[in-house]
Design a protein around this motif. Structure first.
Motif, PDB file in Angstrom:
ATOM      1  N   UNK A 208       0.813  -1.204   0.000  1.00 61.21           N
ATOM      2  CA  UNK A 208       0.000   0.000   0.000  1.00 61.21           C
ATOM      3  C   UNK A 208       0.849   1.256   0.000  1.00 61.21           C
ATOM      4  N   UNK A 209       1.984   1.212   0.687  1.00 60.34           N
ATOM      5  CA  UNK A 209       2.881   2.366   0.650  1.00 60.34           C
ATOM      6  C   UNK A 209       3.424   2.591  -0.752  1.00 60.34           C
ATOM      7  N   UNK A 210       3.694   1.507  -1.470  1.00 59.79           N
ATOM      8  CA  UNK A 210       4.202   1.667  -2.838  1.00 59.79           C
ATOM      9  C   UNK A 210       3.137   2.286  -3.739  1.00 59.79           C
ATOM     10  N   UNK A 211       1.862   1.919  -3.515  1.00 57.28           N
ATOM     11  CA  UNK A 211       0.783   2.521  -4.297  1.00 57.28           C
ATOM     12  C   UNK A 211       0.681   4.011  -3.993  1.00 57.28           C
ATOM     13  N   UNK A 212       0.740   4.364  -2.719  1.00 62.03           N
ATOM     14  CA  UNK A 212       0.644   5.782  -2.348  1.00 62.03           C
ATOM     15  C   UNK A 212       1.850   6.575  -2.847  1.00 62.03           C
ATOM     16  N   UNK A 213       3.039   5.988  -2.775  1.00 59.77           N
ATOM     17  CA  UNK A 213       4.226   6.684  -3.292  1.00 59.77           C
ATOM     18  C   UNK A 213       4.157   6.843  -4.806  1.00 59.77           C
ATOM     19  N   UNK A 214       3.696   5.805  -5.497  1.00 59.75           N
ATOM     20  CA  UNK A 214       3.555   5.907  -6.958  1.00 59.75           C
ATOM     21  C   UNK A 214       2.534   6.979  -7.315  1.00 59.75           C
ATOM     22  N   UNK A 215       1.447   7.035  -6.544  1.00 55.87           N
ATOM     23  CA  UNK A 215       0.430   8.059  -6.782  1.00 55.87           C
ATOM     24  C   UNK A 215       0.998   9.455  -6.538  1.00 55.87           C
ATOM     25  N   UNK A 216       1.714   9.614  -5.425  1.00 53.65           N
ATOM     26  CA  UNK A 216       2.298  10.920  -5.093  1.00 53.65           C
ATOM     27  C   UNK A 216       3.265  11.361  -6.191  1.00 53.65           C
ATOM     28  N   UNK A 217       4.157  10.459  -6.605  1.00 60.30           N
ATOM     29  CA  UNK A 217       5.142  10.828  -7.617  1.00 60.30           C
ATOM     30  C   UNK A 217       4.489  11.117  -8.965  1.00 60.30           C
ATOM     31  N   UNK A 218       3.472  10.343  -9.310  1.00 52.37           N
ATOM     32  CA  UNK A 218       2.759  10.592 -10.571  1.00 52.37           C
ATOM     33  C   UNK A 218       2.052  11.937 -10.547  1.00 52.37           C
ATOM     34  N   UNK A 219       1.414  12.238  -9.411  1.00 51.30           N
ATOM     35  CA  UNK A 219       0.727  13.530  -9.275  1.00 51.30           C
ATOM     36  C   UNK A 219       1.713  14.683  -9.412  1.00 51.30           C
ATOM     37  N   UNK A 220       2.867  14.534  -8.801  1.00 49.59           N
ATOM     38  CA  UNK A 220       3.863  15.607  -8.884  1.00 49.59           C
ATOM     39  C   UNK A 220       4.333  15.809 -10.318  1.00 49.59           C
ATOM     40  N   UNK A 221       4.513  14.722 -11.046  1.00 49.36           N
ATOM     41  CA  UNK A 221       4.927  14.828 -12.441  1.00 49.36           C
ATOM     42  C   UNK A 221       3.842  15.511 -13.263  1.00 49.36           C
ATOM     43  N   UNK A 222       2.584  15.124 -13.032  1.00 45.56           N
ATOM     44  CA  UNK A 222       1.471  15.750 -13.758  1.00 45.56           C
ATOM     45  C   UNK A 222       1.428  17.249 -13.471  1.00 45.56           C
ATOM     46  N   UNK A 223       1.571  17.636 -12.199  1.00 46.26           N
ATOM     47  CA  UNK A 223       1.487  19.048 -11.852  1.00 46.26           C
ATOM     48  C   UNK A 223       2.693  19.839 -12.358  1.00 46.26           C
ATOM     49  N   UNK A 224       3.873  19.223 -12.410  1.00 47.13           N
ATOM     50  CA  UNK A 224       5.040  19.920 -12.964  1.00 47.13           C
ATOM     51  C   UNK A 224       4.829  20.173 -14.455  1.00 47.13           C
ATOM     52  N   UNK A 225       4.310  19.181 -15.162  1.00 47.05           N
ATOM     53  CA  UNK A 225       4.020  19.365 -16.585  1.00 47.05           C
ATOM     54  C   UNK A 225       2.955  20.447 -16.771  1.00 47.05           C
ATOM     55  N   UNK A 226       1.927  20.437 -15.928  1.00 48.31           N
ATOM     56  CA  UNK A 226       0.884  21.448 -15.980  1.00 48.31           C
ATOM     57  C   UNK A 226       1.451  22.841 -15.720  1.00 48.31           C
ATOM     58  N   UNK A 227       2.308  22.953 -14.703  1.00 44.91           N
ATOM     59  CA  UNK A 227       2.917  24.255 -14.400  1.00 44.91           C
ATOM     60  C   UNK A 227       3.769  24.752 -15.561  1.00 44.91           C
ATOM     61  N   UNK A 228       4.508  23.842 -16.193  1.00 44.72           N
ATOM     62  CA  UNK A 228       5.336  24.215 -17.333  1.00 44.72           C
ATOM     63  C   UNK A 228       4.455  24.757 -18.465  1.00 44.72           C
ATOM     64  N   UNK A 229       3.356  24.052 -18.768  1.00 47.91           N
ATOM     65  CA  UNK A 229       2.445  24.505 -19.810  1.00 47.91           C
ATOM     66  C   UNK A 229       1.786  25.819 -19.459  1.00 47.91           C
ATOM     67  N   UNK A 230       1.375  25.955 -18.205  1.00 49.09           N
ATOM     68  CA  UNK A 230       0.735  27.194 -17.753  1.00 49.09           C
ATOM     69  C   UNK A 230       1.705  28.368 -17.836  1.00 49.09           C
ATOM     70  N   UNK A 231       2.956  28.128 -17.475  1.00 44.28           N
ATOM     71  CA  UNK A 231       3.956  29.193 -17.533  1.00 44.28           C
ATOM     72  C   UNK A 231       4.197  29.637 -18.976  1.00 44.28           C
ATOM     73  N   UNK A 232       4.218  28.674 -19.911  1.00 42.71           N
ATOM     74  CA  UNK A 232       4.384  29.035 -21.322  1.00 42.71           C
ATOM     75  C   UNK A 232       3.207  29.868 -21.811  1.00 42.71           C
ATOM     76  N   UNK A 233       1.993  29.493 -21.406  1.00 45.15           N
ATOM     77  CA  UNK A 233       0.806  30.246 -21.824  1.00 45.15           C
ATOM     78  C   UNK A 233       0.842  31.654 -21.246  1.00 45.15           C
ATOM     79  N   UNK A 234       1.206  31.776 -19.966  1.00 44.11           N
ATOM     80  CA  UNK A 234       1.264  33.098 -19.336  1.00 44.11           C
ATOM     81  C   UNK A 234       2.317  33.979 -19.984  1.00 44.11           C
TER      82      UNK A 234
END
Length: 135
Positions: free
Chosen positions: A100-126
């Protein structure tokens, strides 16, 4: 935006996780304050509609965040051959299991990657919008 990125990097590692939470909270509250300033000072919106626009933006962001989190948790649970219900039950009962810890860590790391990509795209748009407005 840089502060959010640094906060996400802190969140990646267990020893700095709580520092990342603190930094993320500080930067999100600062960005929320800037959003308030923008919405309340936006002359194109009727005065009564400004508060409603801010609430809508906040609510839509919260719903989208929940959808992304649970979709990521679901995919991580499928990847590790468990169910989201079992992960949430284990988290709720505070059972420490590597599965279960591996699932939560995988989720946390995936979420962070998604949000970093989102921030990069948002910064380019701004940047594009800022460049267009300055011309």
């Amino acid at each position: 935006m840089t502060g959010l990125l640094v906060s996400f990097i802190f969140l990646l590692f267990q020893p700095t996780f709580y520092v990342g939470i603190l930094c993320l909270s500080l930067f999100v509250s600062e960005l929320n304050s800037e959003l308030d300033q923008y919405v309340y000072n936006h002359v194109d919106l009727p005065k009564d509609f400004r508060l409603i626009a801010k609430a809508r933006l906040t609510n839509i962001g919260s719903v989208i965040n929940q959808l992304i989190m649970f979709t990521t948790l679901y995919i991580a649970a499928l990847y590790t051959n468990t169910t989201v219900l079992n992960v949430l039950k284990a988290y709720h009962s505070q059972k420490e299991s590597l599965d279960f810890l591996s699932v939560l860590n995988a989720t946390k790391n995936s979420m962070l990657i998604v949000f970093v990509i989102y921030l990069y795209g948002l910064q380019k748009i701004l940047r594009k919008v800022t460049t267009t407005n300055n011309e």
